[in-house]
Every structure is written in structure tokens, then in C-alpha cells.
Design a protein around this motif. Sequence first.
Motif, PDB file in Angstrom:
ATOM      1  N   GLY A 168      46.586  32.110  42.177  1.00 49.41           N
ATOM      2  CA  GLY A 168      45.948  33.522  42.733  1.00 49.41           C
ATOM      3  C   GLY A 168      46.670  34.468  44.040  1.00 49.41           C
ATOM      4  O   GLY A 168      46.323  34.580  44.728  1.00 49.41           O
TER       5      GLY A 168
ATOM      6  N   PHE B 245      47.583  39.402  41.232  1.00 49.57           N
ATOM      7  CA  PHE B 245      46.821  39.589  40.258  1.00 49.57           C
ATOM      8  C   PHE B 245      47.511  39.975  39.416  1.00 49.57           C
ATOM      9  O   PHE B 245      48.631  41.231  38.944  1.00 49.57           O
ATOM     10  CB  PHE B 245      45.911  40.879  40.914  1.00 49.57           C
ATOM     11  CG  PHE B 245      44.842  41.221  39.692  1.00 49.57           C
ATOM     12  CD1 PHE B 245      44.046  40.728  38.969  1.00 49.57           C
ATOM     13  CD2 PHE B 245      45.260  42.527  39.272  1.00 49.57           C
ATOM     14  CE1 PHE B 245      43.148  40.883  38.204  1.00 49.57           C
ATOM     15  CE2 PHE B 245      44.146  42.847  38.672  1.00 49.57           C
ATOM     16  CZ  PHE B 245      43.268  42.134  37.662  1.00 49.57           C
TER      17      PHE B 245
ATOM     18  N   ASP C 111      46.955  42.438  34.967  1.00 46.06           N
ATOM     19  CA  ASP C 111      45.688  43.412  34.562  1.00 46.06           C
ATOM     20  C   ASP C 111      46.228  42.764  32.553  1.00 46.06           C
ATOM     21  O   ASP C 111      46.688  41.582  32.216  1.00 46.06           O
ATOM     22  CB  ASP C 111      46.074  44.967  34.458  1.00 46.06           C
ATOM     23  CG  ASP C 111      47.244  45.130  34.123  1.00 46.06           C
ATOM     24  OD1 ASP C 111      47.644  44.408  33.248  1.00 46.06           O
ATOM     25  OD2 ASP C 111      47.786  46.594  34.482  1.00 46.06           O
TER      26      ASP C 111
ATOM     27  N   ASP D 157      39.106  35.568  32.951  1.00 47.11           N
ATOM     28  CA  ASP D 157      39.380  35.987  34.627  1.00 47.11           C
ATOM     29  C   ASP D 157      38.145  36.644  34.468  1.00 47.11           C
ATOM     30  O   ASP D 157      38.007  38.040  34.332  1.00 47.11           O
ATOM     31  CB  ASP D 157      40.525  36.025  34.158  1.00 47.11           C
ATOM     32  CG  ASP D 157      40.561  35.736  36.163  1.00 47.11           C
ATOM     33  OD1 ASP D 157      39.864  35.521  37.154  1.00 47.11           O
ATOM     34  OD2 ASP D 157      42.160  36.192  36.645  1.00 47.11           O
TER      35      ASP D 157
ATOM     36  N   LYS E  51      38.036  38.400  37.274  1.00 42.04           N
ATOM     37  CA  LYS E  51      38.650  38.743  38.167  1.00 42.04           C
ATOM     38  C   LYS E  51      39.022  40.226  37.075  1.00 42.04           C
ATOM     39  O   LYS E  51      39.168  41.369  38.022  1.00 42.04           O
ATOM     40  CB  LYS E  51      40.227  38.330  38.866  1.00 42.04           C
ATOM     41  CG  LYS E  51      40.198  37.337  40.216  1.00 42.04           C
ATOM     42  CD  LYS E  51      41.027  37.605  41.048  1.00 42.04           C
ATOM     43  CE  LYS E  51      41.557  36.254  41.321  1.00 42.04           C
ATOM     44  NZ  LYS E  51      42.411  34.659  40.630  1.00 42.04           N
TER      45      LYS E  51
ATOM     46  N   SER F 170      37.328  41.904  35.843  1.00 38.16           N
ATOM     47  CA  SER F 170      35.691  42.487  35.939  1.00 38.16           C
ATOM     48  C   SER F 170      35.205  43.240  34.096  1.00 38.16           C
ATOM     49  O   SER F 170      35.615  45.225  34.504  1.00 38.16           O
ATOM     50  CB  SER F 170      35.849  43.082  37.022  1.00 38.16           C
ATOM     51  OG  SER F 170      37.287  44.389  37.449  1.00 38.16           O
TER      52      SER F 170
END
Length: 640
Positions: free
Chosen positions: A428, A431, A433, A565, A567, A569
Motif C-alpha cells: 500500500g 498506487f 493505475d 481494487d 482504489k 475508482s
Amino acid sequence: MLNPPKILQHFLLFYTIIIILLQQEVLSSSSYSSSTCDDDDHVIFSFPKFNTSNCKPGGGLLCMGAISPGEGYLNMTTVSSNSSSKSNFNSIGRVLYNKPIQIWPTSFCTSFSFKIFPHYNEIGDSGDGIAFVIAQDNSPSPNQSFGSYLGLQDPLLEGKKRYQQLAIEMDTFKNEWDLDDNHIGIDTQSVMNSLITKNLNSSHIDLKSSKLIRVKIIYDGWKKEIQIYVGYEGNLLSSFLNQSLRLSKIVPSQVYIGFTASTGLLAETNQIHDWIFSSTKLPENSVMDNKKRKIVLASVIPILGCLVLLALIGAPIIRRRMIQKRERIRRMEELERQYTAAAATPRKFTYKQLAKATKNFSKDNLLGSGGFGSVYKGEREYLAEICTIGRLRHKNILQLQGWCHENEQLLLVYDFMANKSLNEFMAGQSFLDWKTRCKILTGLASSLLYLHEECGDPVVHRDVKPSNVMLDADFSPYLGDFGLARLLKNTTGVTTILAGTVGYMAPELIYTGKATTESDVYSFGVLALEVVSGKKASNLIVGEGCLVDYAWDMHTKGSLEECVDPKLSGNFDKNQVIRILTTALACLHLDSNMRPKMRKVLAVLINSDEPLVEIPETRPRGIYVPLYGISNPFSGSNTA
Ligand SMILES: *[C@@H]1O[C@H](CO)[C@@H](O)[C@H](O)[C@H]1NC(C)=O
Ligand SMILES: *[C@@H]1O[C@H](CO)[C@@H](O)[C@H](O)[C@H]1NC(C)=O
Ligand SMILES: *[C@@H]1O[C@H](CO)[C@@H](O)[C@H](O)[C@H]1NC(C)=O
Ligand SMILES: *[C@@H]1O[C@H](CO)[C@@H](O)[C@H](O)[C@H]1NC(C)=O
Ligand SMILES: *[C@@H]1O[C@H](CO)[C@@H](O)[C@H](O)[C@H]1NC(C)=O
Ligand SMILES: *[C@@H]1O[C@H](CO)[C@@H](O)[C@H](O)[C@H]1NC(C)=O
């Protein structure tokens, strides 16, 4: 044909232009006086003495990082009385004048004084030094620019992007690329690649003397030359270095200027005391690039005409010369090829070289700031690695650069990996993409295919997991750590010790103890699930993984994209997600014979028309133990 009197006319015109230009140059350079900065009429700012208010709003400076202002000085980096305090190490200070400055077309002069208090370690080293910087903007130093980077920007640090800066470094630590630990250098893109460096011994100056040292830098905007003067405060400054450079080619016209300093694994106080900057604006045409080019172009035409004439006369001679030249170039290229081939094979380093490059193998330096490459410490297992990886060449396999075998230790040197490993992401700490995640999985699949099928005798990696997937500055993946890798033919018929990492190990391995290409495929499946979901599949023992169960459940419900994931979004390609996850589940088949080959996996990843591997609607239960046992690892029957 040109007629001769015309050519003569053109020549006369050309020489007249040259003479005018030369006169202009002489006149202008003599109009710039350069003894001390204060003589100049246009003092832009001056800090006769730094004080504690300078870093506060309105105090004139932007102070970033480790700066701590004192009365009469600024500590750029400092050594606290607690010598093991963390703040002594890997610290970066950057201070900039708080307004942008026009740096060209100008002639400028700046003068400052500083003290460096060394804090020697056992072997008498201290570091790293201080630099005067002309920067394209007022952004802070990169987070990783401690140690040898002196708080400067470097293409190795932030995604290889090109940053415009000019730095005058006062360097107190000798890195691999440095000539010594007491020099001044001029850098643009990178401290590792200075325009020029010169040691201070001949000037009888010791940067680490703790004495107040003054440096004056003059840029002559007409001559396009930088001049550096240096001396102990109170003595006469002496001319130290002249270097011609075109500032307009290096930094933008509007810049921020100031200082940076850093420490790495060694501590040091870098302290500046005063600073003055003055400049004289020059007319636009002193940059002259365009104008000059036009004039030159105008005079090139008659020259060309002349050349044609000469060529006609001298053609035979020129032809012979050209043939000779071509031959020379061919020979050079051959030599270069030989050299490159030789350089590409791993080479042996000495322990001393590595110790120096990694500042004594500190943990922070591993895959870290050394700028040299990562170094693994290893045992006998790694002998396998030199033999195995030394002959492997693939763009997604971490290239072994060399090794060192001394002091009963074996060390391996790899390319420098700016983004460490996939583990950072799994933990973590970074990040990625969606596109990057796909790139990583595709690269990894491609490297496994190479190992399994394309590099001669099949090689089984045996330990595919996030911490063994290294990432460079572009987040391209490199499969590394071949400590457990074996040629498949060497393990056939040999019961090996259970090796690998729980959670990534295929279930049959626990019973047979025998790694196969299929068990690598299984590990890839786990890793693919993790990369897509951003969750760790740990505690996954013999098919009890909740992440795997969850993925199967979602597959059964027809909503595999739920596994992605959060994250991200929603920023992902749903079709691609389903393709990857379906393939990952196929890789996780408990029956090793039902798992796809890496060739199929890669095909699915890179080609959206490739048919998917069929998987059952619900998760198959039970553990399959292949019966092949000792004799034939590729035979097919299984029991539940
Ligand atoms: C601090 O330095 C600035 C700039 O040199 C000066 O204007 C200011 O008066 C000084 N403040 C103190 C408290 O000495
Ligand atoms: C600056 O550094 C010196 C030398 O390490 C130290 O004695 C002094 O306390 C430091 N001052 C500040 C304000 O940190
Ligand atoms: C010195 O710093 C270290 C590391 O930050 C800390 O563990 C230690 O307690 C400090 N010692 C004193 C005397 O403050
Ligand atoms: C650098 O560190 C700062 C503070 O810890 C953090 O906010 C920032 O995101 C970091 N920058 C990068 C590029 O990692
Ligand atoms: C400069 O002097 C130091 C100390 O005497 C020495 O270690 C270093 O090698 C010298 N550097 C050069 C380039 O001569
Ligand atoms: C640099 O140039 C100046 C004037 O052009 C000259 O006086 C000086 O000796 C030169 N310095 C060096 C180190 O070459």
C-alpha cells in the motif's frame, strides 16, 4: 556557373560581416566589469548575514526540508547532539530566493560564504556537500535526493523526466563517478555526469576544514562563460575554474536560485552565512542564436558556391579520403560492438568497489540512493543464480551486472531499480493505475514464457511473488531473484527441499516437493489476482485463500469486476478485467495439468481476440496430487 567576380563580391561581404561581429564581441565583453559583485549597479538582493527570520513569510527565502536557521547562518543540514538521531542522516535542505529571477540574457555575479562541519565515520568519510542551484521552478528537492544527489534533481529520481537546472556542487564525498572528496563541479542534468569538475587541492582549500569559505560565481552573458572564484574568507579570492556554457540552452529565462545540501549515511553540517546576487540585463540579441544563424546563413550561400568549385577540382582526392573515412568508421563500429558485447556479460567487482558504492551496504542503500544498482547479500544458493541468470537475456528479467565473492560472502549487482519492487505496491505504499498493472502482468508473463519455453532448456523460477518483481522508473517489471531457480532437467528425479513462498506455492508442491513450470503458472495466477485486486492473498495455504474464494464466488455470480481494487475508482477496462481474472483462476486450477501454459496466458493478455481458457462455473474442490512422483514430471493422471 557562377562568375568569379560575383564570388569575390560575396566573400568581401562575408568578411565584413565577420569583422563587425568580432568588433561587437570585443566591445561588449570589455564593458562588463567583474571584480566583485557589490561593484555592480544592479544588486537584486543581498543577505549580509542570514538570521532566524529569513525563513519566515516575508523573510526573503523559501526554506524547504532540513533547513534550520540560526543567528547569522542557515544550517542546510545539521548534526544534532544525539549522534544516532535519525535527522542526521538522509536529510535534504533546499533554500531558494523567494522570487523568480531573470537569468538570461544577463551577466550576473553571485557571492556567498559557507562552512562545512564534517562528522567523520570510522573510515574517515563525511558527506555529502552543498550546491548552488539555478532551478526551473520553486519545487522542493525530490524525496529521494539525499546522499550523493545533494538535493538536486536527477533523471534517475523522478520518472526520468527532464528537469532544467544548473548546479555548482561543493562535494565532500567521493562517489564512484567523482574524482575525490574535495572538489567543485558544474552539473546540469545529473551529479553523475558533470560538465566539469576540479579538485580543490591545488588551491589549498579543504571544504571540510570547518572554516568560512567564499565562492564567487560570475556569468558573462556576452562571452557565455561561467567563472568560479574561491578562497578562505579574509584571503584574496583566486580564479578557480572557467567554463564556457550557454545558459539559455540549459535553464529557462526565469528561474529560482538558491542552495541545496544533503547527507546520506554520513552526517555533516552544511552551513551558509551570507549571499549576494547582482545582475545586468543584456539586450535580447546577446542571446543571438537566431540572429547569428540568419547572418551565418546569408554568408553560407557564397561559401557553398565556392565549395562546389572546390569539389569539382578536388573530387578525386575527396573521394579517396571518404573511402578511408568510411573504413575507419566501420572499424570503430566493430570495436564498439565487441565492447558492448563484452560489457553485457556480468563482471566481477571487488568488495571495496561495492562497499564504496553502497556506503557500506547500508540497508537504506539497497535498491536505494546509491545510484549504482541494487546489491543482494547471499549464501550458496546464489551460485545457482550466477549460473542461471547470467545467461538469460530478456527485457523483463533483471539483468545481473556482476558479482563479488570475497570475505566469504557472495554479492550480486543488478541494474538500479528506481521503483523498487511490486511489494511496495502490495504494502500500500504506492498506487499503480490500471494501464501500469496490465503492463506489469504482461511483462511478467512474457518473462515466464521466456524461462519456460524460449531460453533453451526450460528454467523454473520457483519463487514468483511481488517482492521478486522489480520496477524501474517507468514501472516496467523485471523478474528477479533467481536464488531458487533451477534448470528443470537438473531437478527431474531429485527430491528437493521444499522451497518457495507460502501463499504463492502451488498446492501439489507441498506433496511432491517438485517445482514445475505449472507451479510457476500457479504463482503467476496468485500474483495476477493480487495486482488486480490490490489485496494480499497471504494466509493462502493449500487452497484456503479467501481472495481466491472470493474471486470464484464473483465469477459464479457473473460479476468478476467486483474484485477490482476499489482504489482504481472505476478507471479500468471491464472486458480486460474479466479476461485477466478468468485467466488467473485458470492458472490457479488445483489440477496442475489443467493450468494454461504461459504462452496462452500471454496471448490472452496481449490480444483481446484470443479465446479465454474455459473454467468451470464454480470452484473445483479437492486437492489433486499428481501420481507422476519420481519418474516423469509430465505424465497426466491425478487422484482427488
Ligand atoms: C534578517 O535579515 C533580513 C535580510 O537580511 C533583514 O532585513 C532583517 O532586518 C534581519 N532581521 C533581524 C531580526 O536581524
Ligand atoms: C547548526 O549547526 C551547528 C553545527 O552542527 C550546531 O552547533 C548548531 O546548533 C546548529 N544550529 C541550528 C539552529 O540548528
Ligand atoms: C538518540 O536518537 C535515537 C534515534 O532517534 C533515539 O533512539 C535515542 O533515544 C536518542 N537518545 C537520546 C539520548 O536522546
Ligand atoms: C514526498 O514526500 C512528501 C512528504 O512526505 C509527500 O507528501 C510526497 O507525496 C512525496 N512525493 C513523492 C513524489 O513521493
Ligand atoms: C587531495 O588531497 C586529499 C588529502 O590530502 C587526498 O586524499 C586526495 O586524493 C587529493 N586529491 C587529488 C585529486 O589529488
Ligand atoms: C579565467 O579567465 C580569467 C579572465 O578571462 C583569467 O584571468 C583566469 O586566469 C582564468 N582562470 C582559470 C582558472 O583559467
